[in-house]
Motif scaffolding. Structure first.
Motif, PDB file in Angstrom:
ATOM      1  N   HIS A   1      73.081  47.264  20.198  1.00 20.66           N
ATOM      2  CA  HIS A   1      73.824  46.374  21.092  1.00 20.66           C
ATOM      3  C   HIS A   1      73.827  44.944  20.558  1.00 20.66           C
ATOM      4  O   HIS A   1      74.853  44.266  20.561  1.00 20.66           O
ATOM      5  CB  HIS A   1      73.223  46.400  22.500  1.00 20.66           C
TER       6      HIS A   1
ATOM      7  N   ALA B   1      76.134  44.522  17.730  1.00 23.57           N
ATOM      8  CA  ALA B   1      77.517  44.429  18.220  1.00 23.57           C
ATOM      9  C   ALA B   1      77.802  43.018  18.730  1.00 23.57           C
ATOM     10  O   ALA B   1      78.875  42.456  18.489  1.00 23.57           O
ATOM     11  CB  ALA B   1      77.759  45.462  19.317  1.00 23.57           C
ATOM     12  N   ASP B   2      76.831  42.427  19.416  1.00 24.66           N
ATOM     13  CA  ASP B   2      77.007  41.056  19.912  1.00 24.66           C
ATOM     14  C   ASP B   2      77.193  40.080  18.749  1.00 24.66           C
ATOM     15  O   ASP B   2      78.015  39.161  18.820  1.00 24.66           O
ATOM     16  CB  ASP B   2      75.788  40.630  20.745  1.00 24.66           C
TER      17      ASP B   2
ATOM     18  N   ASP C   1      79.937  38.615  29.594  1.00 23.23           N
ATOM     19  CA  ASP C   1      79.033  37.863  28.739  1.00 23.23           C
ATOM     20  C   ASP C   1      79.089  36.381  29.089  1.00 23.23           C
ATOM     21  O   ASP C   1      80.134  35.751  29.002  1.00 23.23           O
ATOM     22  CB  ASP C   1      79.466  38.094  27.292  1.00 23.23           C
TER      23      ASP C   1
ATOM     24  N   TYR D   1      70.254  35.186  18.858  1.00 21.22           N
ATOM     25  CA  TYR D   1      70.336  36.643  18.720  1.00 21.22           C
ATOM     26  C   TYR D   1      69.399  37.138  17.617  1.00 21.22           C
ATOM     27  O   TYR D   1      68.743  38.157  17.751  1.00 21.22           O
ATOM     28  CB  TYR D   1      71.768  37.080  18.391  1.00 21.22           C
TER      29      TYR D   1
ATOM     30  N   PRO E   1      78.726  50.011  29.286  1.00 22.99           N
ATOM     31  CA  PRO E   1      78.328  48.630  29.568  1.00 22.99           C
ATOM     32  C   PRO E   1      79.569  47.782  29.807  1.00 22.99           C
ATOM     33  O   PRO E   1      80.586  47.946  29.138  1.00 22.99           O
ATOM     34  CB  PRO E   1      77.602  48.205  28.296  1.00 22.99           C
TER      35      PRO E   1
ATOM     36  N   GLY F   1      68.494  51.408  20.426  1.00 24.43           N
ATOM     37  CA  GLY F   1      69.679  51.154  21.247  1.00 24.43           C
ATOM     38  C   GLY F   1      69.877  49.658  21.452  1.00 24.43           C
ATOM     39  O   GLY F   1      70.982  49.128  21.314  1.00 24.43           O
ATOM     40  N   ALA F   2      68.790  48.977  21.772  1.00 25.53           N
ATOM     41  CA  ALA F   2      68.869  47.526  21.984  1.00 25.53           C
ATOM     42  C   ALA F   2      69.317  46.822  20.700  1.00 25.53           C
ATOM     43  O   ALA F   2      70.109  45.877  20.734  1.00 25.53           O
ATOM     44  CB  ALA F   2      67.511  46.997  22.429  1.00 25.53           C
TER      45      ALA F   2
END
Lengths: 168, 242
Positions: free
Chosen positions: A152, A155-156, A93, A121, A89, A148-149
């Motif tokens: 991610h 991580a954000d 951002d 988020y 990815p 998976g989402a």
């Protein structure tokens, strides 16, 4: 969708509607049900590029249906796709741009932006929690995709925390 | 119903030799019955110190802590401990179960310590173990259980005295993804039943279960707000497969 269809056709020749069903069965609820029109348009383009070919199959009382099969060129194209590493990815951002540029505008301060983004988020994460609850454990592809989402998104959030430590 | 927890200008300063290190710098927090509050923030922001003070595990430097309408920070250590047994349940990252007691006894002990009759304590033990799907593990030693199971036991233990307030400090910090999901489900369930929860977490999946998120930064509250709930139908709407 081009390569998805090529991959399905590598297994066996199929007509458009069968490809739609195969996508639905493979991905379960993880993937929005593909539009049949879009599938036909994609097949048309693949045919034009020489990656698939179609034969008409006669049907009683109905117009002929077109069954598609993979050409040698199509198989080569597919093999290249499978064999090459997939790009990771890219961090592109939009929020980060806001965060860096916002203080110049005088419209919002960074702490306020970070706080609002964190809530956003978390609300997305809450959505994913609900989705995971409502997804059957047997729908493994969908479960993995949701996880998976979530990873991610985590991580954000971690990154947001780092931004807060260094910028705010 | 009245406020379960309230802090007024709560401060904690650690002394590192000659240097005072402020960990919590004037926190005003109010938690209503049935609320689930997640506390987030970078490491060193004062999250753990805050919940430890709320649970009486760490003394405050100044400010006030009120629990169920009673001021507790001025209590003697033993009076506070007594009150805590009745009103507070605690879950930690490392489960802190009593190693030489069975799983069942670990769960039953807090109720007995809180002064509940042996009969009632036994009933709660049975119902909690049942609810957390641990009935057949009741006679095992904690060490025989997986991390996820131990954390479920720790949760059962924390709930055994029917506390006004459940405090948790990174309850999923030491669990893999599957076990996290189990603990998540349980937290969601006890919250639905009306349990008031204050929880420190880094894990966004856990925080997203809360009604409200308090973000600490440098020992102060940087943000305090509710998490918006939306509605989605399929994974495809959240996730874009290319």
């Amino acid at each position: 969708m081009r390569l998805h269809l090529l991959a399905l056709l590598a297994k066996e020749p199929a007509h458009g509607y069968e490809l739609k069903q195969a996508l639905e069965q493979t991905f379960g609820s993880a993937y929005p049900s593909p539009n049949i029109g879009q599938i036909y348009v994609t097949l048309g383009r693949l045919e034009k590029d020489g990656l698939v070919r179609a034969v008409g199959v006669e049907q009683s009382n109905r117009p002929n249906k077109k069954v598609y099969y993979l050409t040698a060129k199509g198989r080569e194209h597919l093999t290249t796709w499978v064999d090459e590493p997939t790009e990771g990815p890219r961090v592109r951002d939009e929020f980060f741009m806001k965060l860096v540029l916002a203080p110049l505008t005088g419209i919002a301060d960074r702490m306020a932006l970070i706080n609002r983004q964190r809530r956003h988020y978390l609300s997305l994460m809450s959505d994913l929690n609900d989705l995971l609850d409502r997804t059957s454990p047997t729908d493994r592809v969908a479960i993995l995709l949701i996880e998976g989402a979530m990873l991610h998104l985590q991580a954000d959030l971690d990154w947001l925390e780092r931004c807060q430590e260094d910028l705010a | 119903m009245s406020t379960v927890l309230k802090t007024v200008n709560l401060v904690k300063i650690y002394q590192d030799g000659a240097i005072p290190v402020p960990a919590v710098r004037g926190v005003d927090l109010q938690v209503e019955p049935g609320e689930f509050v997640a506390i987030m923030g970078p490491s060193g922001s004062g999250k753990s110190t805050l919940v430890h003070m709320l649970g009486g595990l760490d003394a405050r430097t100044s400010g006030e802590i009120w629990l169920d309408g009673k001021r507790v920070d001025t209590l003697s250590e033993s009076a506070w401990a007594l009150l805590r047994r009745k009103k507070v349940g605690f879950v930690f990252q490392f489960f802190n179960l009593v190693a030489n007691m069975t799983v069942g006894d670990n769960v039953e002990l807090p109720a007995l310590l809180a002064g509940v009759s042996p009969k009632v304590a036994r009933e709660r033990r049975e119902s909690l173990l049942g609810a957390l799907d641990l009935t057949d593990r009741a006679d095992a030693a904690p060490a025989q259980l997986s991390g996820g199971e131990q954390q479920r036991v720790a949760l059962a233990r924390a709930l055994a005295n029917e506390p006004s307030l459940l405090l948790a400090d990174e309850p999923t910090g030491n669990l893999d993804s599957r076990n996290t999901r189990d603990v998540l489900r349980l937290l969601g369930e006890v919250h639905k039943k009306g349990q008031t929860i204050v929880m420190v977490t880094h894990d966004a999946r856990v925080a997203a279960l809360a009604d409200r998120v308090v973000s600490l930064f440098d020992g102060e509250i940087a943000d305090d707000g509710r998490i918006a709930r939306r509605r989605t139908r399929t994974a495809g709407e959240v996730i874009d497969l290319r």
